[in-house]
Design a protein around this motif. Structure first.
Motif, PDB file in Angstrom:
ATOM      1  N   PRO A 161      30.075 115.640 -43.710  1.00  0.00           N
ATOM      2  CA  PRO A 161      28.834 114.931 -43.363  1.00  0.00           C
ATOM      3  C   PRO A 161      27.621 115.808 -43.672  1.00  0.00           C
ATOM      4  CG  PRO A 161      29.949 115.684 -41.385  1.00  0.00           C
ATOM      5  CD  PRO A 161      30.863 115.977 -42.543  1.00  0.00           C
ATOM      6  N   ARG A 162      26.553 115.142 -44.102  1.00  0.00           N
ATOM      7  CA  ARG A 162      25.333 115.879 -44.402  1.00  0.00           C
ATOM      8  C   ARG A 162      24.631 116.248 -43.103  1.00  0.00           C
ATOM      9  NH1 ARG A 162      22.422 112.377 -48.968  1.00  0.00           N
ATOM     10  NH2 ARG A 162      20.726 112.907 -47.581  1.00  0.00           N
ATOM     11  N   GLN A 163      24.042 117.408 -43.096  1.00  0.00           N
ATOM     12  CA  GLN A 163      23.309 117.869 -41.922  1.00  0.00           C
ATOM     13  C   GLN A 163      21.832 117.543 -42.076  1.00  0.00           C
ATOM     14  OE1 GLN A 163      24.054 122.031 -41.548  1.00  0.00           O
ATOM     15  NE2 GLN A 163      26.048 121.745 -40.614  1.00  0.00           N
ATOM     16  N   THR A 164      21.180 117.368 -40.955  1.00  0.00           N
ATOM     17  CA  THR A 164      19.736 117.142 -40.948  1.00  0.00           C
ATOM     18  C   THR A 164      19.034 118.491 -40.913  1.00  0.00           C
ATOM     19  OG1 THR A 164      20.043 115.075 -39.744  1.00  0.00           O
ATOM     20  CG2 THR A 164      17.835 116.029 -39.717  1.00  0.00           C
ATOM     21  N   SER A 165      17.996 118.621 -41.711  1.00  0.00           N
ATOM     22  CA  SER A 165      17.213 119.854 -41.750  1.00  0.00           C
ATOM     23  C   SER A 165      16.567 120.122 -40.392  1.00  0.00           C
ATOM     24  CB  SER A 165      16.135 119.746 -42.827  1.00  0.00           C
ATOM     25  OG  SER A 165      15.209 120.795 -42.718  1.00  0.00           O
ATOM     26  N   ASN A 167      20.436 120.393 -52.834  1.00  0.00           N
ATOM     27  CA  ASN A 167      21.312 119.601 -53.719  1.00  0.00           C
ATOM     28  C   ASN A 167      22.117 118.550 -52.957  1.00  0.00           C
ATOM     29  OD1 ASN A 167      20.497 120.962 -56.053  1.00  0.00           O
ATOM     30  ND2 ASN A 167      21.977 122.596 -55.679  1.00  0.00           N
ATOM     31  N   GLY A 168      21.466 117.831 -52.075  1.00  0.00           N
ATOM     32  CA  GLY A 168      22.131 116.742 -51.368  1.00  0.00           C
ATOM     33  C   GLY A 168      22.897 117.146 -50.127  1.00  0.00           C
ATOM     34  N   GLN A 169      22.860 118.418 -49.761  1.00  0.00           N
ATOM     35  CA  GLN A 169      23.591 118.871 -48.575  1.00  0.00           C
ATOM     36  C   GLN A 169      22.812 118.613 -47.280  1.00  0.00           C
ATOM     37  OE1 GLN A 169      26.795 120.068 -48.683  1.00  0.00           O
ATOM     38  NE2 GLN A 169      26.604 119.395 -50.806  1.00  0.00           N
ATOM     39  N   LEU A 170      21.494 118.507 -47.388  1.00  0.00           N
ATOM     40  CA  LEU A 170      20.668 118.281 -46.207  1.00  0.00           C
ATOM     41  C   LEU A 170      19.947 116.944 -46.323  1.00  0.00           C
ATOM     42  CD1 LEU A 170      18.935 121.751 -45.658  1.00  0.00           C
ATOM     43  CD2 LEU A 170      20.714 120.727 -44.262  1.00  0.00           C
ATOM     44  N   GLU A 171      19.701 116.342 -45.184  1.00  0.00           N
ATOM     45  CA  GLU A 171      18.908 115.121 -45.140  1.00  0.00           C
ATOM     46  C   GLU A 171      17.795 115.328 -44.122  1.00  0.00           C
ATOM     47  OE1 GLU A 171      21.758 112.655 -42.059  1.00  0.00           O
ATOM     48  OE2 GLU A 171      21.757 112.118 -44.166  1.00  0.00           O
ATOM     49  N   GLY A 172      16.943 114.338 -43.985  1.00  0.00           N
ATOM     50  CA  GLY A 172      15.852 114.432 -43.030  1.00  0.00           C
ATOM     51  C   GLY A 172      14.488 114.381 -43.690  1.00  0.00           C
TER      52      GLY A 172
END
Length: 98
Positions: A6-10, A50-55
């Motif tokens: 799952p992507r983590q939020t910044s 590169n798509g690892q973080l969202e927010g």
């Protein structure tokens, strides 16, 4: 079959949003400045991940809140100075006419 992580939020994005809200409530100047700084840091971090973080939406919301509050503060300060100059000028004119 592997499940994608799952992507983590910044964290910076969350801090930016919280600071932006604080800039409108409890810490007007400091919160707004922090929202702007952390919002820009978050957007850069998210782009570099590169798509690892969202927010990104959180960061943009913090930036908007921070910039709006800062703009309103500046408009208020300019208005206050203009009022002082106007009434100071009126007082000077009244003093010269007496």
């Amino acid at each position: 079959m592997s499940i994608p992580a799952p992507r983590q939020t910044s964290s910076y994005a969350v801090i930016s949003l919280v600071a932006g809200i604080l800039g409108w409530t409890l810490l007007p100047a400091i919160g707004s400045i922090c929202a702007i700084i952390f919002g820009h840091m978050a957007r850069g971090e998210i782009r570099r991940s590169n798509g690892q973080l969202e927010g990104d939406g959180l960061a943009v919301a913090g930036l908007v809140l921070g910039w709006l509050a800062t703009a309103l503060w500046l408009i208020g300060i300019i208005f206050f100075i203009a009022i002082i100059v106007f009434f100071g000028g009126l007082a000077g004119i009244a003093a010269l006419n007496s």
